[in-house]
Design a protein around this motif. Structure first.
Motif, mmCIF file in Angstrom:
data_model
loop_
_atom_site.group_PDB
_atom_site.id
_atom_site.type_symbol
_atom_site.label_atom_id
_atom_site.label_comp_id
_atom_site.label_asym_id
_atom_site.label_seq_id
_atom_site.Cartn_x
_atom_site.Cartn_y
_atom_site.Cartn_z
ATOM 1 N N GLU A 23 11.860 -13.503 2.582
ATOM 2 C CA GLU A 23 13.322 -13.453 2.588
ATOM 3 C C GLU A 23 13.861 -13.374 1.168
ATOM 4 O O GLU A 23 14.864 -12.701 0.902
ATOM 5 N N GLN A 24 13.196 -14.062 0.249
ATOM 6 C CA GLN A 24 13.636 -14.061 -1.141
ATOM 7 C C GLN A 24 13.214 -12.798 -1.880
ATOM 8 O O GLN A 24 13.913 -12.326 -2.776
ATOM 9 N N ILE A 25 12.038 -12.249 -1.506
ATOM 10 C CA ILE A 25 11.501 -11.060 -2.194
ATOM 11 C C ILE A 25 11.142 -10.016 -1.136
ATOM 12 O O ILE A 25 9.964 -9.839 -0.789
ATOM 13 N N PRO A 26 12.129 -9.301 -0.602
ATOM 14 C CA PRO A 26 11.848 -8.305 0.443
ATOM 15 C C PRO A 26 10.867 -7.230 0.000
ATOM 16 O O PRO A 26 10.109 -6.703 0.816
ATOM 17 N N ALA A 27 10.866 -6.903 -1.294
ATOM 18 C CA ALA A 27 9.969 -5.856 -1.791
ATOM 19 C C ALA A 27 8.508 -6.231 -1.606
ATOM 20 O O ALA A 27 7.650 -5.357 -1.452
ATOM 21 N N LEU A 28 8.202 -7.529 -1.599
ATOM 22 C CA LEU A 28 6.822 -7.972 -1.410
ATOM 23 C C LEU A 28 6.331 -7.607 -0.009
ATOM 24 O O LEU A 28 5.198 -7.142 0.163
ATOM 25 N N TYR A 29 7.185 -7.800 0.977
ATOM 26 C CA TYR A 29 6.821 -7.455 2.359
ATOM 27 C C TYR A 29 6.648 -5.947 2.495
ATOM 28 O O TYR A 29 5.713 -5.462 3.140
ATOM 29 N N THR A 30 7.546 -5.191 1.872
ATOM 30 C CA THR A 30 7.446 -3.731 1.923
ATOM 31 C C THR A 30 6.148 -3.248 1.282
ATOM 32 O O THR A 30 5.448 -2.391 1.829
ATOM 33 N N THR A 31 5.812 -3.831 0.147
ATOM 34 C CA THR A 31 4.569 -3.469 -0.538
ATOM 35 C C THR A 31 3.355 -3.775 0.319
ATOM 36 O O THR A 31 2.433 -2.955 0.444
ATOM 37 N N LEU A 32 3.351 -4.964 0.923
ATOM 38 C CA LEU A 32 2.235 -5.349 1.784
ATOM 39 C C LEU A 32 2.118 -4.425 2.980
ATOM 40 O O LEU A 32 1.019 -4.030 3.375
ATOM 41 N N ARG A 33 3.259 -4.061 3.554
ATOM 42 C CA ARG A 33 3.255 -3.188 4.722
ATOM 43 C C ARG A 33 2.626 -1.841 4.402
ATOM 44 O O ARG A 33 1.777 -1.340 5.140
ATOM 45 N N TYR A 34 3.007 -1.234 3.266
ATOM 46 C CA TYR A 34 2.477 0.079 2.933
ATOM 47 C C TYR A 34 1.038 0.009 2.432
ATOM 48 O O TYR A 34 0.274 0.947 2.618
ATOM 49 N N ALA A 35 0.672 -1.111 1.811
ATOM 50 C CA ALA A 35 -0.735 -1.290 1.437
ATOM 51 C C ALA A 35 -1.586 -1.376 2.699
ATOM 52 O O ALA A 35 -2.684 -0.799 2.772
ATOM 53 N N GLY A 36 -1.077 -2.078 3.707
ATOM 54 C CA GLY A 36 -1.781 -2.156 4.977
ATOM 55 C C GLY A 36 -1.913 -0.807 5.645
ATOM 56 O O GLY A 36 -2.967 -0.470 6.199
ATOM 57 N N ALA A 37 -0.843 -0.019 5.600
ATOM 58 C CA ALA A 37 -0.879 1.313 6.195
ATOM 59 C C ALA A 37 -1.925 2.184 5.504
ATOM 60 O O ALA A 37 -2.669 2.923 6.154
ATOM 61 N N ALA A 38 -1.976 2.092 4.180
ATOM 62 C CA ALA A 38 -2.955 2.886 3.428
ATOM 63 C C ALA A 38 -4.375 2.466 3.788
ATOM 64 O O ALA A 38 -5.267 3.318 3.951
ATOM 65 N N TYR A 39 -4.597 1.161 3.930
ATOM 66 C CA TYR A 39 -5.936 0.682 4.284
ATOM 67 C C TYR A 39 -6.310 1.115 5.696
ATOM 68 O O TYR A 39 -7.461 1.472 5.961
ATOM 69 N N LEU A 40 -5.355 1.118 6.601
ATOM 70 C CA LEU A 40 -5.622 1.575 7.965
ATOM 71 C C LEU A 40 -5.999 3.052 7.979
ATOM 72 O O LEU A 40 -6.865 3.470 8.752
ATOM 73 N N LEU A 41 -5.359 3.846 7.157
ATOM 74 C CA LEU A 41 -5.714 5.263 7.062
ATOM 75 C C LEU A 41 -7.151 5.422 6.557
ATOM 76 O O LEU A 41 -7.896 6.277 7.037
ATOM 77 N N TYR A 42 -7.533 4.578 5.607
ATOM 78 C CA TYR A 42 -8.909 4.603 5.108
ATOM 79 C C TYR A 42 -9.895 4.241 6.220
ATOM 80 O O TYR A 42 -10.929 4.896 6.400
ATOM 81 N N LEU A 43 -9.564 3.195 6.995
ATOM 82 C CA LEU A 43 -10.435 2.792 8.096
ATOM 83 C C LEU A 43 -10.532 3.891 9.149
ATOM 84 O O LEU A 43 -11.600 4.127 9.720
ATOM 85 N N ALA A 44 -9.418 4.549 9.429
ATOM 86 C CA ALA A 44 -9.421 5.643 10.402
ATOM 87 C C ALA A 44 -10.363 6.754 9.939
ATOM 88 O O ALA A 44 -11.107 7.330 10.738
ATOM 89 N N TRP A 45 -10.327 7.041 8.662
ATOM 90 C CA TRP A 45 -11.214 8.077 8.104
ATOM 91 C C TRP A 45 -12.678 7.668 8.261
ATOM 92 O O TRP A 45 -13.541 8.483 8.617
ATOM 93 N N LYS A 46 -12.980 6.381 8.038
ATOM 94 C CA LYS A 46 -14.346 5.897 8.179
ATOM 95 C C LYS A 46 -14.806 5.964 9.641
ATOM 96 O O LYS A 46 -15.940 6.342 9.925
ATOM 97 N N ILE A 47 -13.921 5.590 10.566
ATOM 98 C CA ILE A 47 -14.268 5.649 11.989
ATOM 99 C C ILE A 47 -14.507 7.087 12.423
ATOM 100 O O ILE A 47 -15.459 7.393 13.136
ATOM 101 N N ALA A 48 -13.641 7.999 11.983
ATOM 102 C CA ALA A 48 -13.765 9.404 12.369
ATOM 103 C C ALA A 48 -15.081 9.996 11.886
ATOM 104 O O ALA A 48 -15.661 10.865 12.544
ATOM 105 N N GLY A 49 -15.571 9.529 10.751
ATOM 106 C CA GLY A 49 -16.798 10.082 10.190
ATOM 107 C C GLY A 49 -18.059 9.387 10.634
ATOM 108 O O GLY A 49 -19.166 9.809 10.262
ATOM 109 N N SER A 50 -17.923 8.321 11.437
ATOM 110 C CA SER A 50 -19.109 7.573 11.850
ATOM 111 C C SER A 50 -19.801 8.271 13.006
ATOM 112 O O SER A 50 -19.187 9.002 13.777
#
Length: 205
Positions: free
Chosen positions: A66-93
């Protein structure tokens, strides 16, 4: 916590745990590729890691966001990027007996699955929803611990259903080409699972 609120929370925890999301898509793929037994650390890591996340949100992180909304936004997009990486790993397995490297064939460990909850957008939405909607303010800290523990108890068998479903599909996916197509499909579903979560958090992409 009243009985009515407890029952409402139980329903919330089950529905949010069992519906499709990044964890469940990954467990479905893990069940297919590794079976239930080798996926148990992944399942336990999700449930216990999520329990810690709920406690952290309830005992202070929500106020930080609530005090630092940008922190939540940063975490959200970092999570999205990591999920894309995991999707790439699953697709190639490939199949467990294919020529893929041993590192690629290794399922998520307990610690990897637990740590993943901190960059999983759906997990944050679930945790914040549980704390803000179902946690009484009276004796708040105790209720946070109760909510977190109950969520873990409900979450583990709920996500386990996806692992079991994946293991039951193994007999139909013995053909490496079909298994590869399945993994690509799971990767695409994992990516697709990001859209409603990000929209729900931010209102728009």
């Amino acid at each position: 916590m009243s009985l009515e609120l407890l029952l409402a929370f139980t329903l919330f925890a089950f529905v949010t745990s069992v519906t499709p999301g990044p964890n469940n898509m990954m467990l479905l793929a893990s069940g297919v590729n590794f079976g239930v037994r080798r996926s148990v650390p992944h399942m336990l890591g999700i449930s216990l890691g999520f329990m810690v996340l709920v406690m952290a949100v309830g005992l202070g992180f929500a106020q930080v966001f609530e005090q630092i909304p940008a922190l939540y936004t940063t975490l959200r997009y970092a999570g999205a990027a990591y999920l894309l990486y995991l999707a790439w790993k699953i697709a190639g397995s490939g199949a467990p007996d294919s020529n893929s490297s041993e590192r690629q064939l290794r399922p998520f460990t307990f610690l990897q699955a637990a740590a993943f909850q901190w960059v999983n957008p759906k997990a944050w939405v679930m945790a914040i929803g549980a704390i803000t909607t179902y946690t009484p303010q009276e004796d708040f800290a105790t209720n946070v611990l109760l909510i977190a523990g109950l969520f873990a108890l409900i979450n583990c068998p709920s996500v386990g259903l996806w692992t079991v479903a994946g293991s039951l599909l193994r007999r139909w996916l013995d053909e490496p080409r079909i298994l590869r197509l399945f993994n690509i499909g799971m990767a695409l579903l994992l990516v697709a699972s990001l859209y409603p979560i990000l929209v729900d958090v931010n209102g728009s992409l």
